[in-house]
Structure formats: C-alpha cells, structure tokens
Design an enzyme around this catalytic site. Structure first.
Site, PDB file in Angstrom:
ATOM      1  N   ASN A 210      35.814  18.148  -3.857  1.00  0.00           N
ATOM      2  CA  ASN A 210      36.500  17.884  -2.591  1.00  0.00           C
ATOM      3  C   ASN A 210      36.961  19.224  -2.019  1.00  0.00           C
ATOM      4  O   ASN A 210      37.966  19.771  -2.451  1.00  0.00           O
ATOM      5  CB  ASN A 210      37.695  16.952  -2.860  1.00  0.00           C
ATOM      6  CG  ASN A 210      38.513  16.706  -1.616  1.00  0.00           C
ATOM      7  OD1 ASN A 210      38.115  17.062  -0.508  1.00  0.00           O
ATOM      8  ND2 ASN A 210      39.674  16.077  -1.787  1.00  0.00           N
ATOM      9  N   TRP A 211      36.169  19.730  -1.065  1.00  0.00           N
ATOM     10  CA  TRP A 211      36.472  21.060  -0.521  1.00  0.00           C
ATOM     11  C   TRP A 211      37.599  21.031   0.515  1.00  0.00           C
ATOM     12  O   TRP A 211      37.941  22.078   1.078  1.00  0.00           O
ATOM     13  CB  TRP A 211      35.199  21.694   0.067  1.00  0.00           C
ATOM     14  CG  TRP A 211      34.205  22.091  -0.987  1.00  0.00           C
ATOM     15  CD1 TRP A 211      34.398  22.081  -2.338  1.00  0.00           C
ATOM     16  CD2 TRP A 211      32.865  22.555  -0.780  1.00  0.00           C
ATOM     17  NE1 TRP A 211      33.256  22.517  -2.990  1.00  0.00           N
ATOM     18  CE2 TRP A 211      32.304  22.811  -2.056  1.00  0.00           C
ATOM     19  CE3 TRP A 211      32.081  22.789   0.341  1.00  0.00           C
ATOM     20  CZ2 TRP A 211      31.006  23.279  -2.221  1.00  0.00           C
ATOM     21  CZ3 TRP A 211      30.774  23.254   0.185  1.00  0.00           C
ATOM     22  CH2 TRP A 211      30.252  23.499  -1.084  1.00  0.00           C
ATOM     23  N   LYS A 212      38.126  19.852   0.788  1.00  0.00           N
ATOM     24  CA  LYS A 212      39.253  19.719   1.724  1.00  0.00           C
ATOM     25  C   LYS A 212      39.009  20.577   2.977  1.00  0.00           C
ATOM     26  O   LYS A 212      37.892  20.664   3.440  1.00  0.00           O
ATOM     27  CB  LYS A 212      40.565  20.095   1.020  1.00  0.00           C
ATOM     28  CG  LYS A 212      40.773  19.301  -0.266  1.00  0.00           C
ATOM     29  CD  LYS A 212      42.176  19.416  -0.796  1.00  0.00           C
ATOM     30  CE  LYS A 212      42.277  18.584  -2.087  1.00  0.00           C
ATOM     31  NZ  LYS A 212      43.632  18.438  -2.546  1.00  0.00           N
TER      32      LYS A 212
ATOM     33  N   HIS B   6      42.240   9.144   0.318  1.00  0.00           N
ATOM     34  CA  HIS B   6      42.873  10.261  -0.399  1.00  0.00           C
ATOM     35  C   HIS B   6      44.364  10.281  -0.059  1.00  0.00           C
ATOM     36  O   HIS B   6      44.753   9.982   1.067  1.00  0.00           O
ATOM     37  CB  HIS B   6      42.210  11.583   0.009  1.00  0.00           C
ATOM     38  CG  HIS B   6      42.616  12.720  -0.861  1.00  0.00           C
ATOM     39  ND1 HIS B   6      43.824  13.372  -0.690  1.00  0.00           N
ATOM     40  CD2 HIS B   6      42.012  13.301  -1.925  1.00  0.00           C
ATOM     41  CE1 HIS B   6      43.926  14.317  -1.610  1.00  0.00           C
ATOM     42  NE2 HIS B   6      42.842  14.290  -2.378  1.00  0.00           N
TER      43      HIS B   6
ATOM     44  N   GLU C 199      43.961   9.392  -8.898  1.00  0.00           N
ATOM     45  CA  GLU C 199      44.560  10.678  -8.560  1.00  0.00           C
ATOM     46  C   GLU C 199      46.080  10.522  -8.465  1.00  0.00           C
ATOM     47  O   GLU C 199      46.602  10.110  -7.418  1.00  0.00           O
ATOM     48  CB  GLU C 199      44.033  11.167  -7.204  1.00  0.00           C
ATOM     49  CG  GLU C 199      42.558  11.504  -7.209  1.00  0.00           C
ATOM     50  CD  GLU C 199      42.264  12.668  -6.267  1.00  0.00           C
ATOM     51  OE1 GLU C 199      41.684  13.645  -6.734  1.00  0.00           O
ATOM     52  OE2 GLU C 199      42.645  12.612  -5.090  1.00  0.00           O
TER      53      GLU C 199
ATOM     54  N   GLY D 186      47.210  19.400  -6.644  1.00  0.00           N
ATOM     55  CA  GLY D 186      47.650  20.714  -6.178  1.00  0.00           C
ATOM     56  C   GLY D 186      48.849  21.302  -6.910  1.00  0.00           C
ATOM     57  O   GLY D 186      49.429  22.275  -6.449  1.00  0.00           O
TER      58      GLY D 186
ATOM     59  N   SER E 216      44.536  18.460 -10.221  1.00  0.00           N
ATOM     60  CA  SER E 216      44.657  19.683 -11.019  1.00  0.00           C
ATOM     61  C   SER E 216      43.633  19.795 -12.161  1.00  0.00           C
ATOM     62  O   SER E 216      43.950  20.279 -13.246  1.00  0.00           O
ATOM     63  CB  SER E 216      46.081  19.837 -11.544  1.00  0.00           C
ATOM     64  OG  SER E 216      46.968  20.068 -10.456  1.00  0.00           O
TER      65      SER E 216
HETATM   66  P1  PGA Z   1      43.337  19.538  -6.830  1.00  0.00           P
HETATM   67  O1  PGA Z   1      42.997  18.398  -5.761  1.00  0.00           O
HETATM   68  O2  PGA Z   1      42.167  19.583  -7.796  1.00  0.00           O
HETATM   69  O3  PGA Z   1      43.444  20.785  -6.013  1.00  0.00           O
HETATM   70  O4  PGA Z   1      44.594  19.160  -7.499  1.00  0.00           O
HETATM   71  C1  PGA Z   1      42.338  17.235  -6.129  1.00  0.00           C
HETATM   72  C2  PGA Z   1      42.196  16.296  -4.966  1.00  0.00           C
HETATM   73  O5  PGA Z   1      43.077  16.295  -4.088  1.00  0.00           O
HETATM   74  O6  PGA Z   1      41.222  15.554  -4.873  1.00  0.00           O
END
Ligand code: PGA
Length: 262
Positions: free
Chosen positions: A21-23, A109, A179, A185, A223
């Site tokens: 997930n490159w956001k 999400h 999640e 994060g 994470s």
């Molecule tokens: P993260 O994000 O790996 O940076 O914690 C995961 C996500 O939001 O899908």
C-alpha cells in the site's frame, strides 16, 4: 482480553499475499523505478513467492501496470467509488479501475474511515461494486486502541465483517486485512498470540457468514517490516501481509516478499 474462537478448517497452506500500500507516497519516477525493480526480481525468482500486489496512488496506476504486465505481480488501487460514472468530482469508479487492469482494490482502510468518514454502509457498497466488476476487494478491519483496551476487539471486528461483507461471496472474491488502527504507522505490533486470536476469530466469523468463508485469505497489516514479516507469516490463519511504509523501498519490499518460507 481476547477470547479465542473455535478452530476452523482454513489453513496456512493457502496462497500467500504481500500487498504493498503505497498510500500518497512516491513520485512518478520512483513508482516507475520501484515497480520495474520488483518486476525484474520476480522474473528471476528461484522459488515460489507470495502473490505481490502493488497499490500505487491513482496517477501511477498505468505506469506501474506497464512495468508489471506479463509478470506474476498484480495491480491494485487504494480506493474506489461505488458508482461507475456520474457527477463525482475527484472520484474514480470501479469500471475505470477494471479498464486499466486493476485486479485488487483496498477498501475501508482506517485512514479513509477516519479522514473521509466512510461508513460501513458505504464500504459494503464499494465491496459489492468491486466484486461486480470482477476485481477483488481487500477489506481492512481493525480496532482502535480504546477498543482493544476495553476488551472490544473481537466484537468490533465481527461487527465490521457482518456489516460490510456482501450477502453472498465466494472465497476467491474477497480478501480481509486485519489492521489494528493503533499499529498503523507506529512501529507497534500486536503479539503473535494477539494476531492469531484475531485472525482465528475472523476466520470463524467468515465461516458463519458464508459456506467456505473460512477459505477467504486473511492478511495482517500494521507496522510490518523486514524484521517481523517472517514471524507474522508463520502465525496461524495469516495468509499474507499488507505493508505501508516498508513497501516504498525496493530493498525492504523485496525482503518482505522473500520472508515467507517455501
Ligand atoms: P504501515 O501501514 O505498514 O506503514 O504501518 C500499513 C497500512 O496502513 O496498510
């Protein structure tokens, strides 16, 4: 505390996934370089690896697809609208995603639930729209830190599954990603026992909702990094990983993809 549910027949031997997930990260050049690098590595891989799904932001979907087409890597989007077309400024519809060869769409999400007020009702309609277009939604569910502290984790996730999954689905039409909101994060991850308890409960609930629901893949996200990927993948009822920050660098992402044992 989490109460462990009855064991179901789903197993760890299902297809494994790594969903990147490159956001809202990367520019065109970096998205191009990263997807090109993944495609090259995947093509010379000497053993079976998890299914890698790259989910760039909308402007990078086509350039990324051009690098991965013909490889085992699939394209995913990070969101989509419920409608195919219409006066929805700033939105992208499922038909448009299908048209550019997206195969997966992340739905619900926690960042979208929180910052875009996505309701369970809207999330369910998005799921149905994605499935109706022959793509696979990756439904994100998870509890907040307050819900975990007050022992409501399983209840919250069961409710999300009941409210947000379609009335009917087959195991190959849907992926669930657990999640925990407090883990995204933060570099804080649940213990292996906590992950196994929640994944077991998700699998059990899916079986209650649909025959063979226990065969729906369940990913863990929050994470995930190069050091914990292998351990998490070994947890029972974990069929893959949804990775954010550690998926935007070629070395890290490849280390996560290859963390799974044969
Ligand atoms: P993260 O994000 O790996 O940076 O914690 C995961 C996500 O939001 O899908």
């Amino acid at each position: 505390m989490i109460i462990s549910k009855k064991k179901t027949k789903g197993s760890n031997k299902m297809q494994q996934y790594v969903v990147a997930n490159w956001k809202m990260y990367l520019n065109t050049r970096d998205a191009h370089k990263l997807s090109e690098s993944m495609a090259k590595k995947m093509q010379v891989a000497e053993r079976p690896l998890p299914k890698l799904v790259l989910c760039p932001s909308f402007p990078h979907l086509i350039p990324v697809f051009n690098n991965i087409k013909g490889t085992a890597i699939s394209l995913g989007a990070q969101n989509c609208h419920t409608e195919n077309n219409g006066p929805h400024t700033g939105e992208v519809g499922p038909e448009q995603l299908k048209d550019i060869q997206a195969e997966y769409v992340i739905i619900g999400h926690s960042e979208r639930r929180r910052h875009h007020n996505e309701s369970s009702e809207e999330i369910k309609r998005k799921l149905e729209a994605v499935i109706a277009h022959g793509m696979i939604p990756i439904l994100c569910v998870g509890e907040t830190i307050e819900e975990r502290r007050s022992g409501k984790t399983i209840k919250k996730i069961e409710q999300q599954l009941r409210d947000e999954t379609p009335e009917e689905f087959t195991p190959n039409q849907l992926i669930i990603a657990y999640e925990p909101v407090w883990s995204i994060g933060t570099n804080i991850t649940p213990t292996e026992k906590e992950i196994e308890d929640v994944h077991g409960a998700i699998q059990y609930e899916l079986q209650q909702l649909q025959p063979n629901g226990n065969l729906v893949p369940i990913l863990y996200g929050g994470s995930v990094h190069t050091q914990n990927a292998a351990t998490i993948l070994k947890c029972s009822c974990v069929h893959g990983l949804l990775v954010g920050r550690h998926a935007i660098n070629a070395e890290n992402l490849w280390a996560v993809v290859t963390a799974a044992e044969e």
